[in-house]
Design a protein around this motif. Structure first.
Motif, PDB file in Angstrom:
ATOM      1  N   ALA A  92      28.872  18.339  80.948  1.00 38.60           N
ATOM      2  CA  ALA A  92      28.835  17.264  79.945  1.00 38.60           C
ATOM      3  C   ALA A  92      27.395  16.783  79.792  1.00 38.60           C
ATOM      4  O   ALA A  92      26.519  17.144  80.585  1.00 38.60           O
ATOM      5  N   VAL A  93      27.198  15.949  78.783  1.00 39.19           N
ATOM      6  CA  VAL A  93      25.962  15.164  78.705  1.00 39.19           C
ATOM      7  C   VAL A  93      26.200  13.881  79.499  1.00 39.19           C
ATOM      8  O   VAL A  93      27.206  13.194  79.277  1.00 39.19           O
ATOM      9  N   TYR A  94      25.295  13.595  80.413  1.00 38.99           N
ATOM     10  CA  TYR A  94      25.415  12.414  81.266  1.00 38.99           C
ATOM     11  C   TYR A  94      24.488  11.312  80.768  1.00 38.99           C
ATOM     12  O   TYR A  94      23.301  11.554  80.538  1.00 38.99           O
ATOM     13  N   TYR A  95      25.053  10.111  80.640  1.00 42.66           N
ATOM     14  CA  TYR A  95      24.331   8.969  80.120  1.00 42.66           C
ATOM     15  C   TYR A  95      24.251   7.858  81.165  1.00 42.66           C
ATOM     16  O   TYR A  95      25.246   7.566  81.844  1.00 42.66           O
ATOM     17  N   CYS A  96      23.107   7.233  81.211  1.00 46.34           N
ATOM     18  CA  CYS A  96      22.893   6.044  82.026  1.00 46.34           C
ATOM     19  C   CYS A  96      23.058   4.825  81.119  1.00 46.34           C
ATOM     20  O   CYS A  96      22.659   4.867  79.945  1.00 46.34           O
ATOM     21  N   ALA A  97      23.643   3.744  81.652  1.00 45.26           N
ATOM     22  CA  ALA A  97      23.853   2.542  80.862  1.00 45.26           C
ATOM     23  C   ALA A  97      23.548   1.313  81.692  1.00 45.26           C
ATOM     24  O   ALA A  97      23.748   1.308  82.913  1.00 45.26           O
ATOM     25  N   ALA A  98      23.103   0.254  81.001  1.00 38.56           N
ATOM     26  CA  ALA A  98      22.717  -0.981  81.674  1.00 38.56           C
ATOM     27  C   ALA A  98      23.384  -2.171  81.021  1.00 38.56           C
ATOM     28  O   ALA A  98      23.521  -2.235  79.795  1.00 38.56           O
ATOM     29  N   LYS A  99      23.790  -3.120  81.870  1.00 41.44           N
ATOM     30  CA  LYS A  99      24.379  -4.360  81.379  1.00 41.44           C
ATOM     31  C   LYS A  99      23.668  -5.529  82.059  1.00 41.44           C
ATOM     32  O   LYS A  99      23.703  -5.632  83.303  1.00 41.44           O
ATOM     33  N   LEU A 100      23.045  -6.369  81.259  1.00 41.94           N
ATOM     34  CA  LEU A 100      22.384  -7.557  81.793  1.00 41.94           C
ATOM     35  C   LEU A 100      23.438  -8.522  82.324  1.00 41.94           C
ATOM     36  O   LEU A 100      24.385  -8.869  81.610  1.00 41.94           O
ATOM     37  N   VAL A 101      23.273  -8.929  83.579  1.00 41.60           N
ATOM     38  CA  VAL A 101      24.301  -9.717  84.263  1.00 41.60           C
ATOM     39  C   VAL A 101      23.671 -10.945  84.896  1.00 41.60           C
ATOM     40  O   VAL A 101      22.639 -10.857  85.560  1.00 41.60           O
TER      41      VAL A 101
END
Length: 129
Positions: A92-101
């Motif tokens: 697959a294509v692997y994605y990194c994601a960020a959530k400001l918490v």
């Protein structure tokens, strides 16, 4: 907004290992909960792994539990995904994601793709059987 760049994806044989990196710029990752997702051709983007902002608690999709490990190095502003015992279905294509918490929510992790605000461009992982 934080900019994310994934790297480390390549062609690997089944049973092999890879380590993906997600380097951040623009803001410090210490204020973010982080996640890895993947998307195979013709399929929706799916959750792989997540890590909290404050105490590095992790969670994984059942399909990768025991094989993948998410970690973070805030000093390097980087998140990693160690992938062992790779299978063809991990392609697959692997994605990194960020959530400001906020600090008070720092022990939560997030598994829904819609909860994340910032995404990288993805890195291709291909596992040959």
């Amino acid at each position: 907004q934080v900019q994310l760049v994934e790297s480390g994806g390549r062609l690997v044989q089944a049973g092999g290992s890879l380590r993906l990196s997600c380097a951040a710029s623009g803001r410090t990752l210490s204020s973010y909960a982080m996640g890895w997702f993947r998307q195979a051709p013709g399929k929706e983007r799916e959750f792989v792994a997540a890590i909290t902002r404050r105490d590095d608690t992790t969670t994984y999709a059942d399909s990768v539990k025991g094989r993948f490990t998410i970690s973070r190095d805030n000093a390097k502003n980087t998140v990693y995904l160690q992938m062992n015992s790779l299978k063809a279905e991990d392609t697959a294509v692997y994605y990194c994601a960020a959530k400001l918490v906020a600090w008070v929510s720092g022990r939560r992790y997030y598994t829904d793709v819609n909860e994340y605000e910032d995404w990288g461009q993805g890195t291709q992982v291909t596992v040959s059987s």
